[in-house]
Design a protein around this motif. Structure first.
Motif: not given
Lengths: 141, 286
Positions: B21, B25, B30-34, B41-44
Motif C-alpha cells: 500500500i 501512496v 492514496e486510495n487502494t482497494l485490495q 491490490i489496485l488503485a486509480c
C-alpha cells in the motif's frame, strides 16, 4: 437469523480525507452503500489520525446495511514515525534509510496485532520486521 | 476525467499489505482497494501529464516486491454513481422541507419547501442523519431576514434551505472546489442566488449585504467534522453577531463534549441539541 453478507470490501483511505474518487466510490457504489454517508463517518472517526493512511474493512449485508471497522494505521506509517523518516528506500535491498530498535518493533507489533490476526507477539514482531526490511529500515534485534 | 487503473496480483496475500500500500501512496495513489482471494491490490490514477511515468515506476517496484502480474489499463467507469442513485429517494425533512433528487418526481404540497438536489460527489444528500438533522434544525435557527454563512457547504443543501426560509443573504464556502461547483449547480437548479467561494477559513469573507466589519453574521452553519468545528470555534465566535447563532452538525456522539467545550470556551451557549443514530447536531447562541 444472521443477515447474509453480500460484500466484503477492504480499502485503504487517507485519514480524515476520504473522497469518492475511484476505486473508493465505485467499490462502495456497486455494493449499494451511500458512499458519502460512509465517507463522512470515516472522516469523522479518523480525523485524529490525519496524515496516516487507514485500512478499513466494510461488511455489506443483503438489506444494504453495513458495518465497518477501521484498522490501525499502515505498519509502514508506524515504522516511519518510529524511525523518524519520511519515506522508505527506493531500493530496499541496497539502501538503508533508518533503524528500528527492538522496543520500537515490539510496540508497533503490539499495536498491529489485532490486524495481523495473531496473538503471538513474537510472530507479530517478525511481520513488522519483514515490513521494515521491505522499506529499507534496519531492525536491531 | 479519465482514469488509469493499476492492479497488481500476487500468488498469495502477504502477511502485511502495508509495504505494498505504501508503494502506491508513494506514487500518489492514496486510495487502494485490495482483495485476499485472489490476492490483488489496485488503485486509480488520473490521466495527467507524467502519470504514465509514475505508473511505470510503480509497476517496477510492485514487481520487485513480488507481484506476479501488474496490469495497467483504462479504468472501466462502471455505472457506480448510477448504482447509488437508485437508493436516493425524495424525502420529507423537518416540518417544511422536501429533498428531491433531480431524477425523481414528487407531488409537493403548496406550503412545502422543495430542495432539488444533484449531490454528485459532494457531501449532503438529506439522506444522512447529519444533514437531515441540520436541515430540520434550520427551521429553528432564526434564518428569516438573517445574514447566513454556510461553512463547509458540500452539496449546498443548507445554503439553499436557508435562502428558501428567507435569509437576507447566504455565503456558502467549502475547502473542496468540487463542492463549490456542485453548490453553484444546485443553487441554479433551485433558482436561488447564493454567494459561493472556495476557502479553508472564514476570515477574509464579508456577507455581501453588510458594510461593517465582523461580527457580521446572524447565523453560521457548519455541518463538517468535529475536529474542524473545534478548530474554527474561536474564528466563528468572532464573526457571529451577539445574539446570533452557530448551528453545528456532523458530530459523532463520543466527540460531542469536546465540541461543546470548545464552543462554550469561544463564548457560545448551548440552545438546543438533537441526536440521531449516534450523530449529534446542535444550535449555540452567541
Amino acid at each position: 437469523m444472521a443477515k447474509r453478507v453480500t460484500h466484503n470490501i477492504k480499502l485503504n483511505i487517507p485519514a480524515g480525507k476520504g473522497t469518492p474518487a475511484p476505486p473508493v466510490g465505485p467499490a462502495l457504489g456497486q455494493a449499494g452503500i451511500n458512499m458519502m454517508e460512509f465517507l463522512k463517518k470515516f472522516n469523522e472517526q479518523t480525523a485524529p489520525q490525519m496524515g496516516f493512511v487507514m485500512p478499513v474493512e466494510i461488511t455489506v449485508y443483503e438489506d444494504r446495511s453495513y458495518a465497518f471497522k477501521i484498522k490501525q494505521p499502515l505498519t509502514t506509517d508506524l515504522i516511519k514515525r518510529a524511525a523518524g523518516i519520511e519515506t522508505g528506500a527506493h531500493n530496499p535491498k541496497t539502501e538503508k534509510v533508518g533503524t528500528l530498535s527492538r522496543d520500537q518493533l515490539r510496540s508497533i507489533a503490539k499495536a498491529k496485532m489485532p490486524d495481523f490476526n495473531t496473538e503471538d507477539e513474537e510472530a507479530a514482531m517478525r511481520i513488522v520486521a519483514g515490513s521494515a526490511r521491505q522499506m529499507g529500515v534496519k531492525v536491531d534485534w | 476525467m479519465s482514469w488509469i487503473e493499476v492492479k497488481a496480483s500476487f500468488d498469495q496475500s502477504p502477511e502485511d499489505w502495508s509495504p505494498l500500500i505504501d508503494l502506491f501512496v508513494r506514487h500518489g495513489c492514496e486510495n487502494t482497494l485490495q482483495t485476499d482471494f485472489p490476492a490483488t491490490i489496485l488503485a486509480c490514477v488520473v490521466e495527467v501529464p507524467g502519470a504514465r511515468a509514475e505508473i511505470e515506476a510503480l509497476s517496477l517496484e510492485l514487481r520487485a516486491a513480488g507481484a506476479r502480474e501488474v496490469l495497467v489499463g483504462p479504468y472501466e467507469e462502471q455505472d457506480w454513481e448510477e448504482a447509488w442513485k437508485k437508493f436516493f429517494k425524495p424525502r420529507r425533512v423537518g416540518k417544511s422541507f422536501v429533498v428531491r433528487p433531480t431524477w425523481e418526481e414528487f407531488d409537493a404540497l403548496p406550503e412545502d419547501l422543495v430542495i432539488v438536489l444533484d449531490p454528485g460527489q459532494a457531501f449532503g444528500t438529506g439522506d444522512h442523519p447529519t444533514t437531515r438533522m441540520c436541515l430540520a434544525l434550520l427551521e429553528e435557527a432564526g434564518i428569516p431576514g438573517s445574514d447566513v454563512l454556510d461553512l463547509g457547504c458540500g452539496s449546498g443543501i443548507l445554503s439553499i434551505g436557508s435562502a428558501m426560509l428567507g435569509a437576507k443573504s447566504v455565503l456558502a464556502i467549502d475547502v473542496d472546489a468540487l463542492a463549490v461547483e456542485v453548490t453553484k449547480a444546485n443553487a441554479a437548479l433551485n433558482k436561488i442566488t447564493l454567494e459561493v467561494a472556495v476557502s479553508d477559513g472564514i476570515v477574509e469573507h464579508q456577507p455581501p449585504t453588510s458594510s461593517h466589519k465582523p461580527p457580521a453574521y446572524d447565523v453560521v452553519l457548519s455541518n463538517i467534522i468535529s475536529a474542524a468545528l473545534i478548530r474554527f470555534a474561536n474564528d466563528i465566535s468572532r464573526v457571529v453577531k451577539p445574539g446570533g447563532r452557530w448551528m453545528v452538525s456532523g458530530i459523532l456522539n463520543p466527540n460531542w463534549l469536546d465540541v461543546k467545550k470548545a464552543a462554550e470556551k469561544a463564548g457560545f451557549k448551548l440552545e438546543k441539541r438533537v441526536e440521531e443514530d449516534d450523530w449529534v447536531a446542535a444550535i449555540f447562541l452567541r
